[in-house]
Enzyme design. Structure first.
Site, PDB file in Angstrom:
ATOM      1  N   LYS A 184       0.912  -1.083  -0.530  1.00  0.00           N
ATOM      2  CA  LYS A 184       0.131   0.058  -0.406  1.00  0.00           C
ATOM      3  C   LYS A 184       0.428   0.884   0.012  1.00  0.00           C
ATOM      4  O   LYS A 184       0.268   2.255  -0.497  1.00  0.00           O
ATOM      5  CB  LYS A 184      -1.067   0.066   0.654  1.00  0.00           C
ATOM      6  CG  LYS A 184      -2.142  -1.173   1.218  1.00  0.00           C
ATOM      7  CD  LYS A 184      -2.387  -1.112   3.335  1.00  0.00           C
ATOM      8  CE  LYS A 184      -3.233  -2.242   2.898  1.00  0.00           C
ATOM      9  NZ  LYS A 184      -3.665  -2.596   4.662  1.00  0.00           N
ATOM     10  N   GLY A 185       1.974   1.353   0.529  1.00  0.00           N
ATOM     11  CA  GLY A 185       2.833   2.019   0.547  1.00  0.00           C
ATOM     12  C   GLY A 185       3.167   3.545  -0.339  1.00  0.00           C
ATOM     13  O   GLY A 185       3.401   4.379  -0.070  1.00  0.00           O
TER      14      GLY A 185
ATOM     15  N   GLU B  29       7.720   2.616  -5.605  1.00  0.00           N
ATOM     16  CA  GLU B  29       7.952   2.423  -4.166  1.00  0.00           C
ATOM     17  C   GLU B  29       8.060   3.736  -2.683  1.00  0.00           C
ATOM     18  O   GLU B  29       8.296   4.760  -3.585  1.00  0.00           O
ATOM     19  CB  GLU B  29       8.987   0.941  -4.060  1.00  0.00           C
ATOM     20  CG  GLU B  29       8.642  -0.759  -3.852  1.00  0.00           C
ATOM     21  CD  GLU B  29       8.198  -0.558  -2.381  1.00  0.00           C
ATOM     22  OE1 GLU B  29       7.627   0.320  -1.739  1.00  0.00           O
ATOM     23  OE2 GLU B  29       8.654  -1.483  -1.658  1.00  0.00           O
ATOM     24  N   ASP B  30       7.618   3.217  -2.303  1.00  0.00           N
ATOM     25  CA  ASP B  30       7.515   4.543  -0.897  1.00  0.00           C
ATOM     26  C   ASP B  30       9.147   4.703  -0.498  1.00  0.00           C
ATOM     27  O   ASP B  30       9.783   5.294  -0.221  1.00  0.00           O
ATOM     28  CB  ASP B  30       6.913   3.593   0.556  1.00  0.00           C
ATOM     29  CG  ASP B  30       6.362   2.175   0.510  1.00  0.00           C
ATOM     30  OD1 ASP B  30       7.728   1.617   0.404  1.00  0.00           O
ATOM     31  OD2 ASP B  30       5.733   2.057   2.055  1.00  0.00           O
TER      32      ASP B  30
ATOM     33  N   ASP C 215      14.669   0.132   1.796  1.00  0.00           N
ATOM     34  CA  ASP C 215      15.284  -0.579   3.152  1.00  0.00           C
ATOM     35  C   ASP C 215      16.337  -1.269   2.983  1.00  0.00           C
ATOM     36  O   ASP C 215      17.366  -1.057   2.576  1.00  0.00           O
ATOM     37  CB  ASP C 215      14.442  -0.765   3.882  1.00  0.00           C
ATOM     38  CG  ASP C 215      13.966  -1.073   5.446  1.00  0.00           C
ATOM     39  OD1 ASP C 215      15.295   0.018   5.638  1.00  0.00           O
ATOM     40  OD2 ASP C 215      14.370  -1.612   6.516  1.00  0.00           O
TER      41      ASP C 215
ATOM     42  N   LYS D 169      17.009   3.689   2.041  1.00  0.00           N
ATOM     43  CA  LYS D 169      17.980   4.147   3.364  1.00  0.00           C
ATOM     44  C   LYS D 169      19.411   3.245   2.907  1.00  0.00           C
ATOM     45  O   LYS D 169      19.106   1.918   3.691  1.00  0.00           O
ATOM     46  CB  LYS D 169      17.013   3.325   4.483  1.00  0.00           C
ATOM     47  CG  LYS D 169      16.060   3.764   5.458  1.00  0.00           C
ATOM     48  CD  LYS D 169      15.998   3.572   6.755  1.00  0.00           C
ATOM     49  CE  LYS D 169      14.836   3.345   7.171  1.00  0.00           C
ATOM     50  NZ  LYS D 169      13.945   2.345   7.528  1.00  0.00           N
TER      51      LYS D 169
ATOM     52  N   PHE E 135      13.437   5.515  11.464  1.00  0.00           N
ATOM     53  CA  PHE E 135      11.454   4.092  10.870  1.00  0.00           C
ATOM     54  C   PHE E 135      11.095   5.927  10.498  1.00  0.00           C
ATOM     55  O   PHE E 135      10.437   6.571  11.934  1.00  0.00           O
ATOM     56  CB  PHE E 135      10.896   3.447  11.867  1.00  0.00           C
ATOM     57  CG  PHE E 135      10.347   3.098  11.453  1.00  0.00           C
ATOM     58  CD1 PHE E 135      10.153   1.400  10.840  1.00  0.00           C
ATOM     59  CD2 PHE E 135       8.327   3.160  12.151  1.00  0.00           C
ATOM     60  CE1 PHE E 135       9.424   1.210  10.032  1.00  0.00           C
ATOM     61  CE2 PHE E 135       7.589   2.205  11.393  1.00  0.00           C
ATOM     62  CZ  PHE E 135       8.227   1.468  10.292  1.00  0.00           C
TER      63      PHE E 135
ATOM     64  N   ARG F 203      -0.158   6.306   7.618  1.00  0.00           N
ATOM     65  CA  ARG F 203      -0.129   6.768   5.961  1.00  0.00           C
ATOM     66  C   ARG F 203      -0.422   7.991   5.060  1.00  0.00           C
ATOM     67  O   ARG F 203      -0.087   8.224   4.291  1.00  0.00           O
ATOM     68  CB  ARG F 203      -0.515   5.344   5.345  1.00  0.00           C
ATOM     69  CG  ARG F 203      -0.220   4.160   5.613  1.00  0.00           C
ATOM     70  CD  ARG F 203      -0.525   2.713   4.797  1.00  0.00           C
ATOM     71  NE  ARG F 203      -0.916   1.645   5.161  1.00  0.00           N
ATOM     72  CZ  ARG F 203       0.330   0.637   4.787  1.00  0.00           C
ATOM     73  NH1 ARG F 203       0.849   1.507   4.065  1.00  0.00           N
ATOM     74  NH2 ARG F 203       0.328  -0.431   5.495  1.00  0.00           N
TER      75      ARG F 203
HETATM   76  P1  IMP Z   1      12.905  -4.038   1.775  1.00  0.00           P
HETATM   77  O1  IMP Z   1      12.725  -5.413   1.845  1.00  0.00           O
HETATM   78  O2  IMP Z   1      13.703  -4.753   3.207  1.00  0.00           O
HETATM   79  O3  IMP Z   1      13.697  -3.052   1.509  1.00  0.00           O
HETATM   80  O4  IMP Z   1      11.926  -3.419   3.000  1.00  0.00           O
HETATM   81  C1  IMP Z   1      10.877  -2.756   2.305  1.00  0.00           C
HETATM   82  C2  IMP Z   1       9.620  -2.346   2.968  1.00  0.00           C
HETATM   83  O5  IMP Z   1       9.527  -2.205   4.153  1.00  0.00           O
HETATM   84  C3  IMP Z   1       9.180  -1.047   2.298  1.00  0.00           C
HETATM   85  O6  IMP Z   1       7.886  -1.327   1.151  1.00  0.00           O
HETATM   86  C4  IMP Z   1       8.175  -0.181   3.327  1.00  0.00           C
HETATM   87  O7  IMP Z   1       6.690  -0.743   3.705  1.00  0.00           O
HETATM   88  C5  IMP Z   1       8.737  -1.459   4.973  1.00  0.00           C
HETATM   89  N1  IMP Z   1       9.969   0.182   5.404  1.00  0.00           N
HETATM   90  C6  IMP Z   1      11.247  -0.012   5.370  1.00  0.00           C
HETATM   91  N2  IMP Z   1      11.331   1.448   6.523  1.00  0.00           N
HETATM   92  C7  IMP Z   1       9.974   1.709   6.754  1.00  0.00           C
HETATM   93  C8  IMP Z   1       9.975   2.609   7.559  1.00  0.00           C
HETATM   94  O8  IMP Z   1      11.187   3.846   7.723  1.00  0.00           O
HETATM   95  N3  IMP Z   1       8.597   3.427   7.406  1.00  0.00           N
HETATM   96  C9  IMP Z   1       7.677   2.158   7.142  1.00  0.00           C
HETATM   97  N4  IMP Z   1       7.871   1.207   6.121  1.00  0.00           N
HETATM   98  C10 IMP Z   1       8.901   0.849   6.577  1.00  0.00           C
HETATM   99 MG    MG Z   2       6.633  -1.035   1.076  1.00  0.00          MG
END
Ligand code: IMP
Ligand code: MG
Length: 174
Positions: free
Chosen positions: A41-42, A97-98, A101, A129, A151, A164
């Site tokens: 959803k992000g 993407e939002d 990470d 990040k 976060f 959100r």
């Molecule tokens: P990744 O697979 O670790 O890159 O995670 C990506 C997903 O984790 C993102 O699409 C977000 O939904 C969630 N996420 C990662 N960091 C944050 C944050 O700081 N705030 C909120 N959601 C996050």
């Molecule tokens: Mg996401």
């Protein structure tokens, strides 16, 4: 008790930067059509704001993935909750993407989407990040903001499904 939220990026800063990135995309895709894939959803708030500022022809599709993990850590085992409606063959795909990470979600997703034979596949994110990256192979083509390892919420990003809808990016103060 209500959480305290510190503003990291104001609504105006985010708007201005999305406008700049849209300009880059318009230049890069001149003469082409771009097929945006919003990651729910992000990614939904960012996708709308970005799409409104694109002048190249745009089509849109949505995908919802959930990555299993505990708390704020994603595992890289991604479940497709809602798949795309349209095929990708021959399309110039831009994933929206939002936040990137660890990169685990995107690393997995890009592999799946590549198998559907798009003409090209690029990645656009509102936030990155890089300090947290585990999957170094994930190459981000368009980044609005690089942020420290905190976060964040707002502009589509949630904390327990909350916040959100904030029009800015903030940090929840514990
Ligand atoms: P990744 O697979 O670790 O890159 O995670 C990506 C997903 O984790 C993102 O699409 C977000 O939904 C969630 N996420 C990662 N960091 C944050 C944050 O700081 N705030 C909120 N959601 C996050
Ligand atoms: Mg996401």
């Amino acid at each position: 008790m209500a959480d305290k939220i510190r503003v990291l990026l104001s609504e105006e800063e985010v708007d201005n930067r999305i406008r700049e990135i849209a300009g880059e995309i318009n230049r890069d895709y001149a003469g082409k059509e771009v097929h945006l894939i919003c990651i729910l959803k992000g990614g939904v708030f960012f996708t709308c704001e970005l799409a409104k500022r694109l002048t190249v022809p745009v089509s849109l599709d949505f995908m919802c993935v959930s990555s299993y993990g505990s708390g704020t850590e994603s595992s890289g085992v991604v479940k497709i909750v809602k798949d795309l409606d349209q095929p990708l063959a021959g399309k110039e795909v831009l994933i929206v993407e939002d936040i990137i990470d660890s990169g685990r979600t995107l690393a997995y997703l890009i592999e799946i989407l590549k198998q559907r034979n798009p003409k090209s596949i690029r990645l656009c994110t509102l936030l990155d990040k890089p300090e947290r990256r585990v999957k170094k192979q994930v190459k981000v083509d368009y980044t609005c903001f690089t942020i420290p390892d905190e976060f964040v919420v707002g502009y589509g990003l949630d904390y327990d499904q909350k916040y959100r809808n904030l029009p800015y990016i903030g940090v929840v103060e514990q």
